[in-house]
Structures are given as structure tokens and as C-alpha cells.
Design a protein around this motif. Sequence first.
Motif, PDB file in Angstrom:
ATOM      1  N   PHE A   1     -12.409  33.736  34.389  1.00 44.84           N
ATOM      2  CA  PHE A   1     -11.520  33.866  35.396  1.00 44.84           C
ATOM      3  C   PHE A   1     -10.172  34.466  34.921  1.00 44.84           C
ATOM      4  N   GLN A   2      -9.901  34.599  33.686  1.00 43.42           N
ATOM      5  CA  GLN A   2      -8.462  35.351  33.455  1.00 43.42           C
ATOM      6  C   GLN A   2      -8.939  36.981  33.355  1.00 43.42           C
ATOM      7  N   ARG A   3     -10.148  37.021  32.859  1.00 37.97           N
ATOM      8  CA  ARG A   3     -10.865  38.553  32.987  1.00 37.97           C
ATOM      9  C   ARG A   3     -10.730  39.007  34.579  1.00 37.97           C
ATOM     10  N   GLN A   4     -11.246  38.302  35.377  1.00 35.41           N
ATOM     11  CA  GLN A   4     -11.176  38.604  36.877  1.00 35.41           C
ATOM     12  C   GLN A   4      -9.977  38.785  37.249  1.00 35.41           C
ATOM     13  N   ASP A   5      -8.656  38.014  36.815  1.00 34.25           N
ATOM     14  CA  ASP A   5      -7.282  37.932  37.472  1.00 34.25           C
ATOM     15  C   ASP A   5      -7.656  36.909  38.462  1.00 34.25           C
ATOM     16  N   GLN A   6      -8.283  35.987  38.391  1.00 33.68           N
ATOM     17  CA  GLN A   6      -8.462  34.631  39.267  1.00 33.68           C
ATOM     18  C   GLN A   6      -7.378  33.814  38.980  1.00 33.68           C
ATOM     19  N   ILE A   7      -6.132  34.192  39.540  1.00 34.05           N
ATOM     20  CA  ILE A   7      -5.002  33.273  39.148  1.00 34.05           C
ATOM     21  C   ILE A   7      -5.342  31.743  39.513  1.00 34.05           C
TER      22      ILE A   7
ATOM     23  N   ILE B   1      -8.476  25.441  35.706  1.00 33.28           N
ATOM     24  CA  ILE B   1      -9.560  25.361  34.475  1.00 33.28           C
ATOM     25  C   ILE B   1      -8.447  25.109  33.414  1.00 33.28           C
ATOM     26  N   TYR B   2      -7.246  25.879  33.383  1.00 34.63           N
ATOM     27  CA  TYR B   2      -6.304  25.433  32.204  1.00 34.63           C
ATOM     28  C   TYR B   2      -5.853  24.247  32.451  1.00 34.63           C
ATOM     29  N   ASP B   3      -5.641  23.568  33.522  1.00 36.85           N
ATOM     30  CA  ASP B   3      -5.207  22.240  33.783  1.00 36.85           C
ATOM     31  C   ASP B   3      -6.447  21.048  33.219  1.00 36.85           C
ATOM     32  N   SER B   4      -7.577  21.563  33.643  1.00 30.94           N
ATOM     33  CA  SER B   4      -8.745  20.920  32.996  1.00 30.94           C
ATOM     34  C   SER B   4      -8.995  20.910  31.569  1.00 30.94           C
ATOM     35  N   VAL B   5      -8.644  22.036  30.848  1.00 39.44           N
ATOM     36  CA  VAL B   5      -8.773  22.112  29.598  1.00 39.44           C
ATOM     37  C   VAL B   5      -7.647  21.258  28.837  1.00 39.44           C
TER      38      VAL B   5
ATOM     39  N   MET C   1      -2.330  36.971  30.962  1.00 38.14           N
ATOM     40  CA  MET C   1      -2.921  37.219  32.405  1.00 38.14           C
ATOM     41  C   MET C   1      -1.751  36.961  33.437  1.00 38.14           C
ATOM     42  N   LEU C   2      -0.992  35.919  33.310  1.00 41.71           N
ATOM     43  CA  LEU C   2      -0.088  35.851  34.514  1.00 41.71           C
ATOM     44  C   LEU C   2       0.907  37.078  34.523  1.00 41.71           C
ATOM     45  N   ALA C   3       1.330  37.625  33.257  1.00 42.04           N
ATOM     46  CA  ALA C   3       2.203  38.701  33.389  1.00 42.04           C
ATOM     47  C   ALA C   3       1.589  40.013  34.003  1.00 42.04           C
ATOM     48  N   ARG C   4       0.215  40.117  33.656  1.00 42.21           N
ATOM     49  CA  ARG C   4      -0.444  41.201  34.330  1.00 42.21           C
ATOM     50  C   ARG C   4      -0.651  41.133  35.857  1.00 42.21           C
ATOM     51  N   ASN C   5      -0.491  40.063  36.362  1.00 47.70           N
ATOM     52  CA  ASN C   5      -0.379  39.511  37.830  1.00 47.70           C
ATOM     53  C   ASN C   5       0.988  39.553  38.310  1.00 47.70           C
ATOM     54  N   LYS C   6       2.037  39.480  37.412  1.00 49.04           N
ATOM     55  CA  LYS C   6       3.144  39.244  38.042  1.00 49.04           C
ATOM     56  C   LYS C   6       3.470  37.737  38.695  1.00 49.04           C
TER      57      LYS C   6
ATOM     58  N   GLU D   1       3.929  30.791  38.136  1.00 46.51           N
ATOM     59  CA  GLU D   1       2.894  30.234  37.245  1.00 46.51           C
ATOM     60  C   GLU D   1       3.516  30.385  35.749  1.00 46.51           C
ATOM     61  N   VAL D   2       3.813  31.516  35.454  1.00 42.86           N
ATOM     62  CA  VAL D   2       4.537  31.565  34.193  1.00 42.86           C
ATOM     63  C   VAL D   2       5.432  30.468  33.676  1.00 42.86           C
ATOM     64  N   LYS D   3       6.457  29.942  34.739  1.00 34.86           N
ATOM     65  CA  LYS D   3       7.233  29.112  34.450  1.00 34.86           C
ATOM     66  C   LYS D   3       6.602  27.862  34.318  1.00 34.86           C
TER      67      LYS D   3
END
Length: 246
Positions: free
Chosen positions: A99-105, A111-115, A134-139, A143-145
Motif C-alpha cells: 500500500f505504501q508503494r501504491q501511495d494508498q494513503i 494497516i499501520y494501525d493494525s500493525v 510515503m506521507l511526505a511523498r504525497n504531501k 497524517e504526518v502529524k
Amino acid sequence: MFVRAAKPSVKILTQALGSSLRGCGNETLNRGIAANHSLSASSPSLSIWRRKKEISKEGIFVVKQLKRFVSDWIRLERFMKTHVSRLLRSDLLAVLAEFQRQDQIFLSMKIYDSVRKEIWYRPDMYFYRDMLLMLARNKKVDEVKVVWVDLKEEGVRFDQHTYGDIVRAFLDNGLPSLAMEFYEEMSQSVDPPICLPYRVILKGLIPYPDLREKVKEDFLKLFPDMSVYDPPDDLFDEQDQYSDYD
């Protein structure tokens, strides 16, 4: 017919900047590498986060289904409980990486929360680094915060190289304010400073001369025996002026 000489590109100037900053003091560099190596080596989850994440058939199925249900909250949550929660650790991490590779924010954050809820989960800087890049790449500032608050609460500490990569990612994607917030965290780190991350950041700051002066001043205080190449003040004005002749 007049032929105008080509103006130096930002790429050429950044290459020159890199050349001017080579030759970090071996003593400082080795000390920093040793400290970072010690920090990384002490991480019990090192092999989990840094190994290549190959996705299985089950993982591929989960990726496809979650993308199908992304606009249906009820079905999405049901699938998370019935399938995602049963994934093996390696599959769950592979799904996150995909999902990170696909930029699926949105799905990356799910999944981040699940992990982070898994019994085997341990806070790790590589886990957070990949999310932030990944979040920086998608501005995605909001979510960064969220991720930044999470890692601070878990006591995750980045090494100097990781800070440099994150700051540069925000600069390259037009988020200088966030970049400087992370830079301030970097400058307050207990780890000894290393010249390479500063070199990376100074390159990224070429489009932001005022911010670059601040980092340049810090750099010269930390590494007084080194010099910094300064691009022309009118670099971008000149490029705009001559763009009509391209």
C-alpha cells in the motif's frame, strides 16, 4: 541568430554542492556511525522491518479486497476483522509495504494501525521512517502529524541519517515548514552530529535560501573545517528569464 550559453541547472549546482561538502572528518564520522550502529543493533525487530517484504497469495488477496471495499466502510471493517487480523506477521508487513508503494494513503494508515495493535509489535524507527517518507511523498500533513505523535509517545528515536532522509523528503515535496520541524528535532538529538545528513539537507534547501542560511550556519559551527558551496542568489530568476529561449 544568437545562441545563448546554457545556464547552470539546479542538478549541476547540487552536484557541485555535494562535491564541496565531501571529506567529513573521519573521527566525527566514525563516532557517529558507531553510535548509530549501536542503536540499530540493539533493536530486537531489526530483521522484521528491514528484510525484503515479499507478498504471498493471501497478502495479494487482502490488498485487492481492501481496495474493493475502500468506499464501503461496513464491508471494509468486516474484512479487517475477518481476514486482516488473521494475517501472519510477514504478510501483514508485506501488505503495508504494498500500500505504501501504491501511495494508498487511507489503506496504509489502516494497516499501520493494525500493525501497532499486534502482540508481536515493537516500536521501530524503520517502521516509522517508511510511513513518513510515503506521507511526505504525497504531501499528507495531517497524517504526518498523527504518525509523529505516535512515535514520540512510543519513544522512538531516529538516527542522524534517518533524520536527514526524512527532512530531505519533505523539502523535495514542497513541505519546508514540516521539514524544518523535523530538522529541529534532529539538531536536538543526543546522537553526535554527522556531516552527511547535513549535506543532504543543504542540497534540498537550495530552493529555500533563507532556511538554507540557518542550516548552513549550524553546519559550519559543527564542522568548522568544511566549506559550503553557495549557488548564485539569482539562480531561479535567471532560469525563469531564459526559459522562453528553450
